[in-house]
Design a protein around this motif. Structure first.
Motif, PDB file in Angstrom:
ATOM      1  N   ALA A   1      -1.215  13.535  14.481  1.00  0.00           N
ATOM      2  CA  ALA A   1      -0.385  12.924  13.439  1.00  0.00           C
ATOM      3  C   ALA A   1       0.431  11.767  14.016  1.00  0.00           C
ATOM      4  N   GLU A   2       0.858  11.883  15.272  1.00  0.00           N
ATOM      5  CA  GLU A   2       1.622  10.820  15.925  1.00  0.00           C
ATOM      6  C   GLU A   2       0.750   9.586  16.159  1.00  0.00           C
ATOM      7  N   GLN A   3      -0.495   9.815  16.550  1.00  0.00           N
ATOM      8  CA  GLN A   3      -1.409   8.691  16.753  1.00  0.00           C
ATOM      9  C   GLN A   3      -1.681   7.971  15.431  1.00  0.00           C
ATOM     10  N   VAL A   4      -1.886   8.746  14.373  1.00  0.00           N
ATOM     11  CA  VAL A   4      -2.116   8.144  13.054  1.00  0.00           C
ATOM     12  C   VAL A   4      -0.903   7.316  12.665  1.00  0.00           C
ATOM     13  N   GLU A   5       0.284   7.861  12.874  1.00  0.00           N
ATOM     14  CA  GLU A   5       1.510   7.146  12.518  1.00  0.00           C
ATOM     15  C   GLU A   5       1.633   5.843  13.307  1.00  0.00           C
ATOM     16  N   SER A   6       1.324   5.878  14.595  1.00  0.00           N
ATOM     17  CA  SER A   6       1.462   4.669  15.411  1.00  0.00           C
ATOM     18  C   SER A   6       0.384   3.631  15.077  1.00  0.00           C
ATOM     19  N   GLU A   7      -0.788   4.089  14.615  1.00  0.00           N
ATOM     20  CA  GLU A   7      -1.877   3.165  14.290  1.00  0.00           C
ATOM     21  C   GLU A   7      -1.883   2.736  12.831  1.00  0.00           C
ATOM     22  N   LEU A   8      -1.011   3.314  12.013  1.00  0.00           N
ATOM     23  CA  LEU A   8      -0.979   2.994  10.588  1.00  0.00           C
ATOM     24  C   LEU A   8      -0.731   1.511  10.307  1.00  0.00           C
ATOM     25  N   PRO A   9       0.211   0.847  10.973  1.00  0.00           N
ATOM     26  CA  PRO A   9       0.405  -0.583  10.688  1.00  0.00           C
ATOM     27  C   PRO A   9      -0.853  -1.422  10.939  1.00  0.00           C
ATOM     28  N   ALA A  10      -1.569  -1.144  12.015  1.00  0.00           N
ATOM     29  CA  ALA A  10      -2.805  -1.886  12.303  1.00  0.00           C
ATOM     30  C   ALA A  10      -3.870  -1.574  11.259  1.00  0.00           C
ATOM     31  N   PHE A  11      -3.941  -0.326  10.821  1.00  0.00           N
ATOM     32  CA  PHE A  11      -4.897   0.045   9.785  1.00  0.00           C
ATOM     33  C   PHE A  11      -4.595  -0.693   8.485  1.00  0.00           C
TER      34      PHE A  11
ATOM     35  N   PHE B   1       0.847  -1.185   0.000  1.00  0.00           N
ATOM     36  CA  PHE B   1       0.000   0.000   0.000  1.00  0.00           C
ATOM     37  C   PHE B   1       0.889   1.243   0.000  1.00  0.00           C
ATOM     38  N   PRO B   2       0.398   2.334  -0.555  1.00  0.00           N
ATOM     39  CA  PRO B   2       1.158   3.601  -0.505  1.00  0.00           C
ATOM     40  C   PRO B   2       1.052   4.204   0.899  1.00  0.00           C
ATOM     41  N   GLU B   3       1.980   3.803   1.762  1.00  0.00           N
ATOM     42  CA  GLU B   3       1.886   4.166   3.174  1.00  0.00           C
ATOM     43  C   GLU B   3       1.907   5.671   3.417  1.00  0.00           C
ATOM     44  N   ALA B   4       2.757   6.389   2.666  1.00  0.00           N
ATOM     45  CA  ALA B   4       2.827   7.839   2.867  1.00  0.00           C
ATOM     46  C   ALA B   4       1.487   8.486   2.531  1.00  0.00           C
ATOM     47  N   PHE B   5       0.879   8.044   1.438  1.00  0.00           N
ATOM     48  CA  PHE B   5      -0.433   8.577   1.063  1.00  0.00           C
ATOM     49  C   PHE B   5      -1.473   8.251   2.129  1.00  0.00           C
ATOM     50  N   LEU B   6      -1.508   6.982   2.582  1.00  0.00           N
ATOM     51  CA  LEU B   6      -2.491   6.568   3.592  1.00  0.00           C
ATOM     52  C   LEU B   6      -2.313   7.366   4.878  1.00  0.00           C
ATOM     53  N   GLN B   7      -1.075   7.604   5.252  1.00  0.00           N
ATOM     54  CA  GLN B   7      -0.823   8.357   6.480  1.00  0.00           C
ATOM     55  C   GLN B   7      -1.334   9.791   6.340  1.00  0.00           C
ATOM     56  N   ARG B   8      -1.067  10.425   5.188  1.00  0.00           N
ATOM     57  CA  ARG B   8      -1.572  11.790   4.967  1.00  0.00           C
ATOM     58  C   ARG B   8      -3.097  11.810   4.964  1.00  0.00           C
ATOM     59  N   TRP B   9      -3.696  10.844   4.282  1.00  0.00           N
ATOM     60  CA  TRP B   9      -5.148  10.771   4.170  1.00  0.00           C
ATOM     61  C   TRP B   9      -5.779  10.557   5.544  1.00  0.00           C
ATOM     62  N   LEU B  10      -5.236   9.605   6.320  1.00  0.00           N
ATOM     63  CA  LEU B  10      -5.772   9.340   7.654  1.00  0.00           C
ATOM     64  C   LEU B  10      -5.603  10.547   8.574  1.00  0.00           C
ATOM     65  N   THR B  11      -4.489  11.232   8.454  1.00  0.00           N
ATOM     66  CA  THR B  11      -4.261  12.436   9.251  1.00  0.00           C
ATOM     67  C   THR B  11      -5.299  13.492   8.899  1.00  0.00           C
ATOM     68  N   GLU B  12      -5.565  13.646   7.605  1.00  0.00           N
ATOM     69  CA  GLU B  12      -6.528  14.653   7.146  1.00  0.00           C
ATOM     70  C   GLU B  12      -7.950  14.343   7.622  1.00  0.00           C
ATOM     71  N   ILE B  13      -8.394  13.105   7.452  1.00  0.00           N
ATOM     72  CA  ILE B  13      -9.787  12.803   7.802  1.00  0.00           C
ATOM     73  C   ILE B  13     -10.000  12.674   9.314  1.00  0.00           C
ATOM     74  N   ASN B  14      -8.904  12.510  10.059  1.00  0.00           N
ATOM     75  CA  ASN B  14      -9.011  12.373  11.513  1.00  0.00           C
ATOM     76  C   ASN B  14      -8.428  13.559  12.260  1.00  0.00           C
ATOM     77  N   GLN B  15      -8.296  14.685  11.585  1.00  0.00           N
ATOM     78  CA  GLN B  15      -7.604  15.825  12.189  1.00  0.00           C
ATOM     79  C   GLN B  15      -8.228  16.309  13.496  1.00  0.00           C
ATOM     80  N   ASP B  16      -9.522  16.113  13.656  1.00  0.00           N
ATOM     81  CA  ASP B  16     -10.168  16.539  14.904  1.00  0.00           C
ATOM     82  C   ASP B  16     -10.138  15.458  15.976  1.00  0.00           C
ATOM     83  N   LYS B  17      -9.769  14.220  15.581  1.00  0.00           N
ATOM     84  CA  LYS B  17      -9.853  13.092  16.509  1.00  0.00           C
ATOM     85  C   LYS B  17      -8.488  12.535  16.911  1.00  0.00           C
ATOM     86  N   LEU B  18      -7.557  12.488  15.952  1.00  0.00           N
ATOM     87  CA  LEU B  18      -6.248  11.881  16.212  1.00  0.00           C
ATOM     88  C   LEU B  18      -5.127  12.824  15.811  1.00  0.00           C
TER      89      LEU B  18
END
Length: 154
Positions: A43-53, A24-41
């Motif tokens: 950037a560090e949380q997104v990065e740590s949860e990216l492997p599980a995602f 998977f394009p991990e850098a893209f997924l990380q940016r996308w997850l950071t963007e859609i979760n900006q009010d909830k998580l």
């Protein structure tokens, strides 16, 4: 034993994930997850949860392909039975079956999480189909070891 089958299902899932590496394009997924979760998580949380995602995404793709391959579909009766069993559980069996059926129909029509119930039914059918493809060998296990395996799975 339902817990033994749950461990078997977990092992089958693990094996399928090991055998089906999907990039998977991990850098893209990380940016996308950071963007859609900006009010909830953060950037560090997104990065740590990216492997599980990514692991979950991989499993969803494998599961969906196998579900199609085995032509698995949740029937209305199977979905209804899940709702009926939940209702029986809520009332601990102390409810008339007519009421159970009526409530199950109502939940089936109105539940916003119906897709989760469908996935649950399909998953049960998928694991049953996969069990039919493997040779299972009964192996006696001491109850302490079995409970330890259950705890590790959690």
């Amino acid at each position: 034993e339902p817990r033994a089958f749950a461990l078997l299902a977990r092992d089958m899932q693990k094996r399928l994930l090991e055998q089906n590496e999907i990039a998977f394009p991990e850098a893209f997924l990380q940016r996308w997850l950071t963007e859609i979760n900006q009010d909830k998580l953060s950037a560090e949380q997104v990065e740590s949860e990216l492997p599980a995602f990514i692991q979950s995404l991989r499993w969803n793709m494998i599961r969906d392909k196998l579900t199609a391959q085995f032509e698995i579909e949740a029937t209305k009766a199977e979905i209804m039975e899940v709702y009926a069993n939940r209702i029986r559980g809520y009332f601990q069996g102390q409810v008339e079956e007519d009421l159970v059926q009526n409530l199950a129909i109502r939940f089936m029509e109105e539940d916003e999480k119906k897709d989760e119930v469908i996935k649950e039914v399909e998953a049960d059918k998928l694991y049953a189909a996969m069990r039919n493809l493997v040779t299972l060998v009964d192996k006696p296990v001491h109850s302490e070891v079995f409970h330890q395996l259950i705890e590790e799975a959690r």
